[in-house]
Design a protein around this motif. Structure first.
Motif, PDB file in Angstrom:
ATOM      1  N   GLU A 191       7.181   4.710  -9.436  1.00 43.12           N
ATOM      2  CA  GLU A 191       8.224   5.499  -8.799  1.00 43.12           C
ATOM      3  C   GLU A 191       8.013   5.605  -7.283  1.00 43.12           C
ATOM      4  O   GLU A 191       6.934   5.955  -6.809  1.00 43.12           O
ATOM      5  CB  GLU A 191       8.229   6.909  -9.394  1.00 43.12           C
ATOM      6  CG  GLU A 191       9.240   7.855  -8.770  1.00 43.12           C
ATOM      7  CD  GLU A 191       9.076   9.276  -9.271  1.00 43.12           C
ATOM      8  OE1 GLU A 191       9.877  10.132  -8.865  1.00 43.12           O
ATOM      9  OE2 GLU A 191       8.140   9.524 -10.055  1.00 43.12           O
ATOM     10  N   GLY A 192       9.045   5.222  -6.534  1.00 37.19           N
ATOM     11  CA  GLY A 192       9.014   5.371  -5.089  1.00 37.19           C
ATOM     12  C   GLY A 192       8.209   4.324  -4.344  1.00 37.19           C
ATOM     13  O   GLY A 192       8.030   4.446  -3.128  1.00 37.19           O
ATOM     14  N   VAL A 193       7.727   3.295  -5.051  1.00 29.81           N
ATOM     15  CA  VAL A 193       6.877   2.278  -4.421  1.00 29.81           C
ATOM     16  C   VAL A 193       7.511   0.903  -4.626  1.00 29.81           C
ATOM     17  O   VAL A 193       7.937   0.566  -5.735  1.00 29.81           O
ATOM     18  CB  VAL A 193       5.453   2.295  -5.009  1.00 29.81           C
ATOM     19  CG1 VAL A 193       4.586   1.215  -4.344  1.00 29.81           C
ATOM     20  CG2 VAL A 193       4.819   3.669  -4.827  1.00 29.81           C
ATOM     21  N   VAL A 225      -4.904   7.806  -9.538  1.00 37.02           N
ATOM     22  CA  VAL A 225      -4.128   7.946  -8.307  1.00 37.02           C
ATOM     23  C   VAL A 225      -3.732   6.543  -7.838  1.00 37.02           C
ATOM     24  O   VAL A 225      -4.595   5.733  -7.504  1.00 37.02           O
ATOM     25  CB  VAL A 225      -4.938   8.677  -7.216  1.00 37.02           C
ATOM     26  CG1 VAL A 225      -4.157   8.715  -5.905  1.00 37.02           C
ATOM     27  CG2 VAL A 225      -5.287  10.093  -7.669  1.00 37.02           C
ATOM     28  N   VAL A 226      -2.441   6.270  -7.841  1.00 34.87           N
ATOM     29  CA  VAL A 226      -1.948   4.939  -7.464  1.00 34.87           C
ATOM     30  C   VAL A 226      -1.875   4.837  -5.939  1.00 34.87           C
ATOM     31  O   VAL A 226      -1.219   5.659  -5.289  1.00 34.87           O
ATOM     32  CB  VAL A 226      -0.566   4.679  -8.085  1.00 34.87           C
ATOM     33  CG1 VAL A 226      -0.026   3.319  -7.631  1.00 34.87           C
ATOM     34  CG2 VAL A 226      -0.645   4.747  -9.608  1.00 34.87           C
ATOM     35  N   LEU A 262       0.842  -1.201   0.000  1.00 35.20           N
ATOM     36  CA  LEU A 262       0.000   0.000   0.000  1.00 35.20           C
ATOM     37  C   LEU A 262       0.876   1.250   0.000  1.00 35.20           C
ATOM     38  O   LEU A 262       1.954   1.250   0.591  1.00 35.20           O
ATOM     39  CB  LEU A 262      -0.917   0.008   1.223  1.00 35.20           C
ATOM     40  CG  LEU A 262      -1.814  -1.229   1.397  1.00 35.20           C
ATOM     41  CD1 LEU A 262      -2.617  -1.119   2.691  1.00 35.20           C
ATOM     42  CD2 LEU A 262      -2.733  -1.404   0.202  1.00 35.20           C
ATOM     43  N   CYS A 263       0.399   2.295  -0.651  1.00 32.67           N
ATOM     44  CA  CYS A 263       1.164   3.558  -0.702  1.00 32.67           C
ATOM     45  C   CYS A 263       0.207   4.731  -0.553  1.00 32.67           C
ATOM     46  O   CYS A 263       0.138   5.617  -1.411  1.00 32.67           O
ATOM     47  CB  CYS A 263       1.988   3.645  -1.987  1.00 32.67           C
ATOM     48  SG  CYS A 263       1.064   3.383  -3.520  1.00 32.67           S
ATOM     49  N   PHE A 264      -0.557   4.731   0.532  1.00 33.44           N
ATOM     50  CA  PHE A 264      -1.578   5.756   0.728  1.00 33.44           C
ATOM     51  C   PHE A 264      -0.981   7.144   0.960  1.00 33.44           C
ATOM     52  O   PHE A 264      -1.589   8.144   0.564  1.00 33.44           O
ATOM     53  CB  PHE A 264      -2.510   5.366   1.879  1.00 33.44           C
ATOM     54  CG  PHE A 264      -3.614   4.427   1.454  1.00 33.44           C
ATOM     55  CD1 PHE A 264      -4.721   4.905   0.783  1.00 33.44           C
ATOM     56  CD2 PHE A 264      -3.531   3.074   1.713  1.00 33.44           C
ATOM     57  CE1 PHE A 264      -5.740   4.049   0.373  1.00 33.44           C
ATOM     58  CE2 PHE A 264      -4.538   2.213   1.315  1.00 33.44           C
ATOM     59  CZ  PHE A 264      -5.643   2.691   0.637  1.00 33.44           C
ATOM     60  N   ASP A 265       0.194   7.236   1.581  1.00 39.10           N
ATOM     61  CA  ASP A 265       0.799   8.557   1.760  1.00 39.10           C
ATOM     62  C   ASP A 265       1.109   9.185   0.404  1.00 39.10           C
ATOM     63  O   ASP A 265       0.808  10.368   0.159  1.00 39.10           O
ATOM     64  CB  ASP A 265       2.076   8.460   2.601  1.00 39.10           C
ATOM     65  CG  ASP A 265       1.787   8.165   4.064  1.00 39.10           C
ATOM     66  OD1 ASP A 265       0.622   8.323   4.489  1.00 39.10           O
ATOM     67  OD2 ASP A 265       2.725   7.781   4.790  1.00 39.10           O
ATOM     68  N   ARG A 266       1.728   8.399  -0.475  1.00 37.72           N
ATOM     69  CA  ARG A 266       2.014   8.893  -1.825  1.00 37.72           C
ATOM     70  C   ARG A 266       0.717   9.253  -2.545  1.00 37.72           C
ATOM     71  O   ARG A 266       0.621  10.285  -3.224  1.00 37.72           O
ATOM     72  CB  ARG A 266       2.760   7.812  -2.616  1.00 37.72           C
ATOM     73  CG  ARG A 266       3.129   8.200  -4.055  1.00 37.72           C
ATOM     74  CD  ARG A 266       3.728   6.991  -4.776  1.00 37.72           C
ATOM     75  NE  ARG A 266       4.280   7.312  -6.084  1.00 37.72           N
ATOM     76  CZ  ARG A 266       3.578   7.375  -7.202  1.00 37.72           C
ATOM     77  NH1 ARG A 266       2.272   7.143  -7.160  1.00 37.72           N
ATOM     78  NH2 ARG A 266       4.174   7.648  -8.362  1.00 37.72           N
TER      79      ARG A 266
END
Length: 477
Positions: free
Chosen positions: A87-89, A119-120, A50-54
């Motif tokens: 990117e970044g995940v 939105v990823v 999960l990448c909810f902050d991003r």
């Protein structure tokens, strides 16, 4: 804000309408997804990263733009299959080799989705390197089928299909070489579309013109899958095979409900065994086209070389893309991946030439077939969901398969002839497991494919069967 459960049940198209009206925001949707994932994903393991902050950071930036400049998806969250770089995940490809890999740049397809307002927020689970139509790996474990938690979700886009089926996604990205969008859609009661190659631009790797595998959309219904295909499509100079977007959107084509005049149904494409119950369910569904005034006849193109051809070309693809890993990280690869790479490294130029010639011949015969028929219908998968502990389907209707991919012939034959194809939910087995109907169109005719699929979806009346809460295996009698 709308109630969490109300949002989860809504279609993607309805959610986009509400985003554009300002009734909900992307941040509202992310909150609803985070709550839903906490409720159900522990049982199915569809979205392990999960990448909810991003996602919230990207959503906040998007919301600063005027609504008319937020893209086709307008801030709708979309999970990305874990084979594809974000990117970044964390992007593991389901392999221990990449268990800590965080890319510094996204794939072109992800950039396109984000440019169109996607939105990823998560990565969906996949088998190692997408190999094998059962979603399990040594990094995150297995993804379970929500219709029966003891069953496989298929693969390799299994995490994406399960996220849709359980309401932890409205739309989902997947990819498909030998049925990886279509098989999990069939097993999980959702829609998965393999587009023509070039329809969705992606970052080339290993070889500029690799075209067995493509990126594509998954959703709970045909219009939603058309919406995501619109957001994914478009040419890009960095992908020389990519195609421009059509003048008429795929969503408009789906909504037009243009009926085919004549369709063909085949229970097996003339090349594979099929479970009798699956064959019966898909035949009944195909014949319901008659209710719309469509002629339905039993026929199929000549695809007799499909098994030999695909085995060679798939092995070659694994060899050119994974040979270095075999040499340096063999102990970390699963047996099926090792087998594929080694088979590819043994190939001769004569064997490759023969396989390419077979593909050309099958494609030519298929294009000729579509001069008579608008669509070709057949089972999307030859079996209902099998027990999750089975690595693959070893036998069907009395036929024992020679290797772990041969049971996928009904989908990889269509890969070889370059046709767009989707899996449409078309019914359930006696034990309540979903079955998908594969609908196939001539190359580059996604618009006709989506229109015809929408017509049949209306007739079948199964839209809205998902999302569901995960269901335990039924008690044995």
């Amino acid at each position: 804000m709308a109630a969490h459960q109300e949002l989860i049940q809504a279609t993607a198209c309805a959610i986009v309408d509400r985003l554009e009206s300002g009734d909900v925001t992307p941040l509202d949707l992310l909150d609803a997804l985070e709550q839903r994932i906490a409720e159900v994903d522990g049982a199915v393991n569809a979205l392990p990263t999960l990448c909810f902050d991003r996602a919230r950071e990207r959503a906040a930036t998007l919301m600063k733009r005027p609504k008319a400049q937020r893209g086709l998806l307008a801030g709708l969250p979309v999970p990305i299959k874990d084979l594809t770089a974000v990117e970044g995940v964390l992007t593991t490809q389901g392999s221990p080799i990449y268990k800590d890999h965080v890319p510094d740049r996204s794939d072109l397809m992800v950039e396109q989705l984000e440019a169109n307002g996607g939105v990823v927020y998560a990565k969906s689970n996949t088998p190692e390197f997408g190999a094998g139509a059962n979603t399990f790996n040594e990094v995150f474990g297995a993804t379970r089928n929500p219709w029966d938690l003891s069953r496989s979700a298929a693969g390799s886009s299994g995490g994406a299909a399960v996220a849709l089926a359980t309401g932890t996604a409205w739309l989902a990205h997947g990819s498909d070489m030998g049925g990886s969008l279509r098989n999990p859609a069939s097993f999980c009661g959702v829609v998965g579309l393999r587009p023509s190659f070039g329809r969705v631009a992606h970052t080339p790797t290993a070889k500029i013109d690799r075209n067995l595998g493509v990126q594509g959309p998954m959703a709970r219904n045909v219009e939603d899958v058309a919406l995501l295909l619109d957001a994914m499509s478009g040419e890009h100079a960095a992908d020389p095979l990519s195609l421009p977007s059509p003048a008429t959107s795929f969503l408009a084509a789906a909504r037009a409900r243009t009926k085919p005049l004549r369709v063909a149904y085949s229970p097996d494409l003339g090349i594979t065994p099929v479970d009798p119950e699956v064959a019966a369910i898909t035949r009944r569904a195909a014949e319901r086209f008659i209710e719309a005034g469509v002629a339905v006849e039993e026929a199929q193109p000549d695809l007799r070389e499909a098994h030999d051809c695909f085995q060679v070309l798939r092995a070659f693809d694994f060899a050119i893309s994974k040979a270095d890993l075999l040499r340096s990280k063999r102990e970390l690869l699963k047996p099926e991946v090792i087998w594929n790479i080694e088979q590819g490294l043994k190939l001769s130029v004569d064997e490759l030439a023969k396989a390419e010639a077979q593909r050309v011949a099958m494609a030519a015969r298929t294009i000729e077939f579509f001069k008579t028929y608008d669509l070709l219908l057949c089972p999307a998968t030859i079996t209902a969901p099998f027990p999750i502990e089975q690595r693959y389907l070893a036998e069907c209707n009395g036929k024992t398969f020679d290797n772990y991919v041969e049971w996928l012939g009904i989908v990889y034959a269509i890969t070889l002839v370059c046709c767009p194809a989707l899996s449409l939910p078309c019914g359930f087995t006696a034990t309540g497991l979903p079955v998908g109907l594969q609908i196939i169109a001539r190359p580059r005719n996604e618009s006709g494919l989506l229109a015809g699929a929408a017509v049949l979806e209306d007739i079948l009346g199964l839209r809205g069967s998902t999302p569901i809460n995960p269901r335990p295996a039924p008690a044995s009698l």
